[in-house]
Design an enzyme around this catalytic site. Structure first.
Site, PDB file in Angstrom:
ATOM      1  N   ALA A 207     -39.066  37.100  -0.561  1.00  0.00           N
ATOM      2  CA  ALA A 207     -40.196  36.450  -0.673  1.00  0.00           C
ATOM      3  C   ALA A 207     -40.391  35.051  -0.169  1.00  0.00           C
ATOM      4  O   ALA A 207     -41.369  34.267  -0.368  1.00  0.00           O
ATOM      5  CB  ALA A 207     -40.628  36.407  -2.076  1.00  0.00           C
TER       6      ALA A 207
ATOM      7  N   GLY B  30     -43.687  39.806   6.899  1.00  0.00           N
ATOM      8  CA  GLY B  30     -42.470  40.264   7.955  1.00  0.00           C
ATOM      9  C   GLY B  30     -41.202  40.464   7.098  1.00  0.00           C
ATOM     10  O   GLY B  30     -41.039  40.809   5.946  1.00  0.00           O
TER      11      GLY B  30
ATOM     12  N   ARG C 137     -41.911  36.737   3.931  1.00  0.00           N
ATOM     13  CA  ARG C 137     -41.134  37.820   3.985  1.00  0.00           C
ATOM     14  C   ARG C 137     -41.345  38.776   2.882  1.00  0.00           C
ATOM     15  O   ARG C 137     -41.873  38.427   1.699  1.00  0.00           O
ATOM     16  CB  ARG C 137     -39.419  37.182   3.690  1.00  0.00           C
ATOM     17  CG  ARG C 137     -38.508  38.433   3.868  1.00  0.00           C
ATOM     18  CD  ARG C 137     -37.107  38.080   3.320  1.00  0.00           C
ATOM     19  NE  ARG C 137     -36.061  39.056   3.568  1.00  0.00           N
ATOM     20  CZ  ARG C 137     -34.902  38.930   2.689  1.00  0.00           C
ATOM     21  NH1 ARG C 137     -34.332  37.921   2.423  1.00  0.00           N
ATOM     22  NH2 ARG C 137     -34.109  40.085   2.841  1.00  0.00           N
ATOM     23  N   HIS C 138     -41.109  39.963   2.712  1.00  0.00           N
ATOM     24  CA  HIS C 138     -41.199  41.098   1.667  1.00  0.00           C
ATOM     25  C   HIS C 138     -40.613  40.666   0.654  1.00  0.00           C
ATOM     26  O   HIS C 138     -39.658  39.720   0.632  1.00  0.00           O
ATOM     27  CB  HIS C 138     -40.921  42.402   2.131  1.00  0.00           C
ATOM     28  CG  HIS C 138     -39.387  42.391   2.414  1.00  0.00           C
ATOM     29  ND1 HIS C 138     -38.332  42.595   1.617  1.00  0.00           N
ATOM     30  CD2 HIS C 138     -38.861  42.455   3.716  1.00  0.00           C
ATOM     31  CE1 HIS C 138     -37.191  42.476   2.283  1.00  0.00           C
ATOM     32  NE2 HIS C 138     -37.356  42.500   3.734  1.00  0.00           N
ATOM     33  N   GLY C 139     -40.930  41.106  -0.627  1.00  0.00           N
ATOM     34  CA  GLY C 139     -40.498  40.834  -1.680  1.00  0.00           C
ATOM     35  C   GLY C 139     -39.041  41.347  -1.974  1.00  0.00           C
ATOM     36  O   GLY C 139     -38.712  42.372  -1.188  1.00  0.00           O
TER      37      GLY C 139
END
Length: 519
Positions: free
Chosen positions: A443, A400, A87-89
């Site tokens: 994250a 993602g 997952r994005h930060g």
């Protein structure tokens, strides 16, 4: 001259007074930190990554303590392939959230009645701008860089300059930027290892078909995403007694009529508390509105939405992710097939030469260098041959969303409670498994690691798999063990692998009227 030192100068405080003020300030800071620690575990999908790995607060590059009692593959096994879904930060609030916060802030600034809590928040600097709109925050870049460092340290045999990395991302800027930050961190982590390589500028492929599968699933979009009745349990909880109690308390604290507030505004105030902690590492004045009981209610509201929109609430939520699940196993199958074709003869040859002369080993390396490194842990000791077999895609890193990971975990049967989350069972679900902040914080990462065991006693034991969630081993639902034979894992998920077809699952029936009955 002596009279100059008889007492404190005008306008200055004596040392005892300064010490007293310092003690008061420190006590207030400790109290605020204690209050924040009570809230920070309940921020749901807005949780910082450190909440699930507390040791990172002390050392952001630490791998943490070993998981006690968890099985690991034997010493004769080496990682063959790593597939990471990340997952994005940490991100900024979305434009919608910023608008709601602006609405609440204007309400407090328009207050004419003396009200300490409202006045304190009215003076707060509304620094969020609409154009921030969910973009990756500087802290989010750091999340990714540090994650890359830790994964390189945890899997040195795979995350090495000699290996091929495949990067993919959702088209959303926060995911693309997360991939760039991860590559930068990986570059820094590997910069002292030969050969020199410009990882930071390697290409990231945009793949919304896998990273945003939900957008491409017509049944999900129509029956869940755009269906006003699909979130019935969420809407019912907003009107329920638990939320009503929180709403009345916040209205009284802010000296505003209850009718001027609603669950969405209270939730955005709570999220602002979480954003300030995650983005700036500060204890926001918005946090002072809430206690731990409030936080538990607001966490449940967020978890209800995740459950019914991304989790077990409707079958299509998880079934829409079968396209990603099958792609993972397709690459695992390919890695195994390639290792059987290309790796076994190489290892046998290496054993035959060991313990050969340095010249013989050098000749063998030169002859077989196209097959990849012998081993990460013993690159010059060919007799051990604990090599990660040379394959075309040893490391696949995909970036993602929480909405990418959560449906996939539900499809695999993780974090499933015996009773569905509902508006009327808040008390029963106090100890639920499905807590989004512990599963998919910023994250968050789901990592599949395929091992090759070259001294396996049976063909079935030759390939084994482990799954890590947020860098911790995850017990498999079918066995409660943290390592599985690959054949056993494929057999357990045989139905999904063979019978879950994305086009069929996501196709709307001709008579569909967007009701939730068939969901």
């Amino acid at each position: 001259m002596a009279s100059c030192f008889r007492g404190p100068l005008p306008g200055r405080r004596s040392l005892p007074v300064l010490l007293l003020l310092l003690r008061v300030s420190l006590a207030q800071e400790r109290a605020a930190a204690a209050a924040m620690s009570l809230l920070s575990g309940y921020f749901g999908t807005k949780s910082r990554y450190e909440e699930v790995n507390q040791h990172l607060l002390r050392d952001p590059l630490s791998l943490g303590p070993p998981d006690p009692g968890y099985l690991l593959p034997s010493a004769a096994c080496a990682p063959l392939q790593l597939r990471a879904l990340i997952r994005h930060g940490t991100r900024f609030p979305t434009e919608k959230q910023i608008r709601k916060l602006g609405q609440l802030h204007r309400l407090l600034r328009s207050q004419e009645r003396p009200c300490p809590a409202a006045q304190r928040l009215a003076r707060w600097d509304m620094w969020y701008q609409p154009d921030m709109d969910g973009k990756l925050a500087p802290k989010g870049r750091l999340d990714m860089e540090q994650l890359a460092w830790r994964l390189a340290a945890r899997f040195p045999g795979l995350l090495s300059p000699q290996r091929r990395f495949a990067f993919a991302s959702s088209s959303k800027h926060r995911c693309v930027d997360s991939s760039a930050a991860f590559r930068k961190g990986l570059q820094l982590a590997l910069q002292r290892q030969p050969p020199a390589r410009d990882i930071e500028n390697e290409t990231t492929k945009i793949n919304d078909k896998l990273m945003r599968f939900f957008d491409h699933c017509e049944k999900f979009v129509t029956c869940v995403e755009e269906n006003a009745t699909a979130m019935y349990e969420v809407d019912a909880f907003k009107q329920g007694p638990e939320m009503k109690k929180v709403l009345e308390k916040i209205a009284a604290t802010l000296c505003v009529p209850v009718r001027d507030l609603n669950a969405d505004l209270v939730q955005v105030a709570f999220f602002t508390c979480s954003f300030e902690l995650a983005i700036k590492n500060v204890n926001s004045p918005w946090c002072s509105l809430f206690n731990e009981d409030d936080a538990k209610v607001l966490e449940y509201l967020n978890d209800l939405k995740q459950y019914w929109k991304r989790g077990y609430g409707y079958d299509i939520n998880s079934r829409s992710s079968c396209i990603l699940f099958q792609d993972i196993f397709k690459h695992l199958d390919k890695a195994i097939a390639e290792s059987k074709r290309r790796g076994v003869g190489f290892c046998d040859f290496a054993r035959e030469l060991s313990p050969g002369t340095p010249r013989e080993r050098k000749t063998a390396k030169r002859r077989y260098q196209g097959l990849g490194p012998l081993t990460a842990s013993h690159p010059d000791t060919m007799g051990h041959c604990r090599c990660s077999m040379p394959i075309s895609s040893p490391v696949i890193l995909q970036f993602g969303h929480a909405e990418t990971l959560q449906p996939l975990l539900a499809l695999m049967g993780f974090f499933k409670d015996e009773e569905p989350l509902a508006a009327n069972n808040y008390e029963k679900q106090m100890h639920r498994k499905f807590r989004s902040g512990r599963i998919v914080p910023y994250a968050s990462n789901l990592i599949f690691v395929l091992y090759h065991c070259d001294q396996a006693k049976t063909p079935e034991e030759e390939y084994q798999v482990q799954i890590l969630l947020n860098e911790k081993l995850l017990p498999f639902p079918h066995s409660e063990e943290t390592v599985s034979l690959y054949t056993d894992l494929k057999n357990h998920y045989k139905d999904i692998l063979q019978n879950c077809h994305f086009s069929e699952e996501c196709k709307l029936s001709k008579t569909n009227d967007t009701s939730t009955d068939e969901l």
